[in-house]
Design an enzyme around this catalytic site. Structure first.
Site, mmCIF file in Angstrom:
data_model
loop_
_atom_site.group_PDB
_atom_site.id
_atom_site.type_symbol
_atom_site.label_atom_id
_atom_site.label_comp_id
_atom_site.label_asym_id
_atom_site.label_seq_id
_atom_site.Cartn_x
_atom_site.Cartn_y
_atom_site.Cartn_z
ATOM 1 N N LYS A 235 1.045 -1.265 0.255
ATOM 2 C CA LYS A 235 -0.191 -0.272 -0.067
ATOM 3 C C LYS A 235 0.698 1.002 0.193
ATOM 4 O O LYS A 235 1.036 2.103 -0.666
ATOM 5 C CB LYS A 235 -1.169 0.124 1.331
ATOM 6 C CG LYS A 235 -1.997 1.036 1.434
ATOM 7 C CD LYS A 235 -2.638 0.987 2.731
ATOM 8 C CE LYS A 235 -3.866 2.467 2.386
ATOM 9 N NZ LYS A 235 -4.454 2.848 3.636
ATOM 10 N N GLU A 254 10.876 -2.903 -2.145
ATOM 11 C CA GLU A 254 10.667 -4.758 -1.817
ATOM 12 C C GLU A 254 9.792 -4.481 -0.823
ATOM 13 O O GLU A 254 9.645 -3.535 0.205
ATOM 14 C CB GLU A 254 11.940 -5.083 -0.803
ATOM 15 C CG GLU A 254 13.487 -4.856 -1.955
ATOM 16 C CD GLU A 254 12.968 -5.844 -2.530
ATOM 17 O OE1 GLU A 254 12.440 -7.013 -3.361
ATOM 18 O OE2 GLU A 254 13.807 -5.987 -3.720
ATOM 19 N N CYS A 288 8.936 -11.189 5.013
ATOM 20 C CA CYS A 288 7.121 -10.781 4.083
ATOM 21 C C CYS A 288 7.633 -12.007 3.062
ATOM 22 O O CYS A 288 6.631 -12.306 2.595
ATOM 23 C CB CYS A 288 8.181 -9.593 3.168
ATOM 24 S SG CYS A 288 10.754 -9.688 2.282
#
Length: 486
Positions: A235, A254, A288
């Site tokens: 976002k 990233e 992540c």
């Protein structure tokens, strides 16, 4: 320990440690026990400007410095990390809520990436390209972009700040670093202190601890930086990319992931369980590349699930300073509340909680859910915490479809008794990285790191750092006289 934080609770601009001039402070808390670690008066738009201008002044001389001399700074920084490893580990535990295992993991990678930065200083090469014009010599030089803005996240702040800062500096650039508000010391001023002590000339690395509530988009809109390296959510990354594009800047993004670890019908189940548990629960799932989803061939689903649940139940949650702790706190209360909401939503949608951990302050115990409806939005999003969805499938075709059925494309893994079957499977997955018979969480200094789809733009590590932090310049030389039509 408290002095480690209070001593570094300042801005670092043009080689000077000084307080910010904003009207409010960022309070740095230990996410496990709520202890106040430091209070930092935020940097203003004016101080962001000062940092970038200091960087621009220092960069020209640095770029002209012999690459072997630049390399020495990174060799010294590496030795300093090795000397201070115990202290930095304690700081990671205190500021991030990282376990001792996680701190060791982050520091190991940080040292590996600094070793690569040492070599990266010598990597840029020029070329001479033939010309169709007689007597013309085409020289192509690889030169620094100038100044790089780096925005780092809270989950691996020391590593992920160094991962952009060190290569950018090694390649002859100057840097302004903005760490995450929850990790301003480990992700920001600690990095500045290390490079200052390693002999980096003043102005080349600046750290501004601030918040968009104070500076808006000033950090990325500023006319001086030519590249913005951002690590964080998709976002925010979308916004960073939009602003960069409107100001003709390059962005290296990233971003988040929704990785799947896939267990095929011929997998070694015990090994797959170990890989899956690590891939989901390392650093409380705040990674992540973490495996949000574990997909299991239906023929082995019951056996795998039994083993997986049994292992998850052995994971100790609690004080991250305890060497036995595997699950420490998540970074803040809003993250803890969001994860509680994910579990509640999944159960409300019909999922079964095979393990349902409790939440106490920021400590979120592991949860394992199965039976989530295939159309649930939860299967599409990144779950940044210790919550996993087990999803059975029927055959490889369905597995491929399920893995790819997400806006993200960062990492993933497949387990199988046939390596080439695994490689064939990996080739069909829309991700930047995929691993056969291993976990989903990997990062190596010379292997391109990055994602597809909403997981980012560009790559870092190894030679891809040249693409990220240098540019190409064509200089032609005409030997003899050129002819002109008029």
């Amino acid at each position: 320990m408290s002095s480690c934080f209070t001593d570094l609770a300042q801005q670092y601009i043009d080689g000077e440690w000084r307080p910010g001039t904003g009207s409010w402070d960022i309070i740095d808390f230990n996410p496990y026990d709520g202890e106040k670690l430091a209070s930092i008066t935020i940097a203003t738009v004016d101080e962001v400007d000062q940092a970038y201008r200091a960087a621009a002044r220092a960069q020209k001389e640095w770029a002209a410095t012999n690459a072997y001399a630049r390399r020495a700074v990174f060799e010294k920084a590496l030795r300093l990390i090795e000397d201070r490893e115990a202290e930095i580990s304690e700081m990671i535990i205190a500021e991030l809520g990282g376990t001792r295992l996680k701190a060791a993991f982050e520091l190991h990678l940080a040292k590996e990436f600094l070793r690569e930065a040492v070599h990266l200083a010598l990597r840029p090469e020029g070329r001479i390209i033939p010309s169709p014009v007689d007597g013309k010599e085409n020289r192509v030089y690889r030169v620094p972009v100038g100044v790089v803005g780096v925005i780092s996240p809270f989950n691996f702040p020391f590593l992920l700040s160094l991962k952009s800062v060190a290569p950018a500096l090694a390649l002859g650039n100057a840097v302004v670093l903005k760490p995450h508000q929850n990790t301003p010391i480990v992700g920001g001023t600690l990095v500045a202190q290390l490079f200052e002590d390693a002999g980096l000339p003043a102005g080349l690395l600046n750290v501004v601890v601030t918040d968009i509530a104070e500076i808006g988009d000033a950090f990325i809109e500023h006319p001086i930086p030519k590249v913005i390296s951002f690590t964080g959510s998709d976002k925010v990354g979308r916004h960073v990319a939009t602003v960069c594009a409107s100001h003709f800047k390059r962005s290296v993004l990233e971003l988040g992931g929704n990785s799947a670890l896939v267990v095929l019908d011929d997998a070694d189940l015990d090994y797959a369980v170990d890989a899956a548990v690590f891939s989901r629960y390392v650093h409380q799932g705040q990674v992540c590349m973490a495996a949000n989803r574990v997909l299991i061939d239906r023929t082995v689903a019951d056996a795998f699930t039994e083993k997986f649940v049994a292992k998850v139940k052995t994971l100790k949650a609690g004080d991250p300073s305890d060497p036995e702790t595997v699950i420490g706190p998540v970074i803040n209360s809003s993250q803890a509340d969001a994860l509680t909401g994910v579990v509640e939503q999944a159960v409300a949608e019909g999922a079964t909680a095979l393990v349902r951990g409790t939440t106490t302050d920021n400590l979120v115990e592991p949860s394992v859910l199965t039976g989530l409806p295939a159309d649930s939005a939860l299967l599409q999003q990144e779950i940044f915490g210790p919550v996993v969805f087990l999803v059975p499938f029927d055959g490889e075709e369905e597995a491929v479809r399920l893995v790819n059925d997400t806006p993200y494309g960062l990492s993933g893994a497949v387990h199988t008794g046939d390596i080439e079957r695994g490689v064939s499977f990996a080739k069909r997955i829309d991700t930047g990285m995929f691993h056969v018979n291993d976990g989903t969480v990997h990062d190596e200094p010379i292997v391109p790191f990055g994602g597809e789809k909403h997981s980012g733009v560009g790559r870092l590590n190894g030679d891809t750092m040249l693409d990220a932090f240098t540019t190409l310049k064509w200089i032609s030389v005409q030997h003899g006289r050129s002819g002109f039509p008029f």
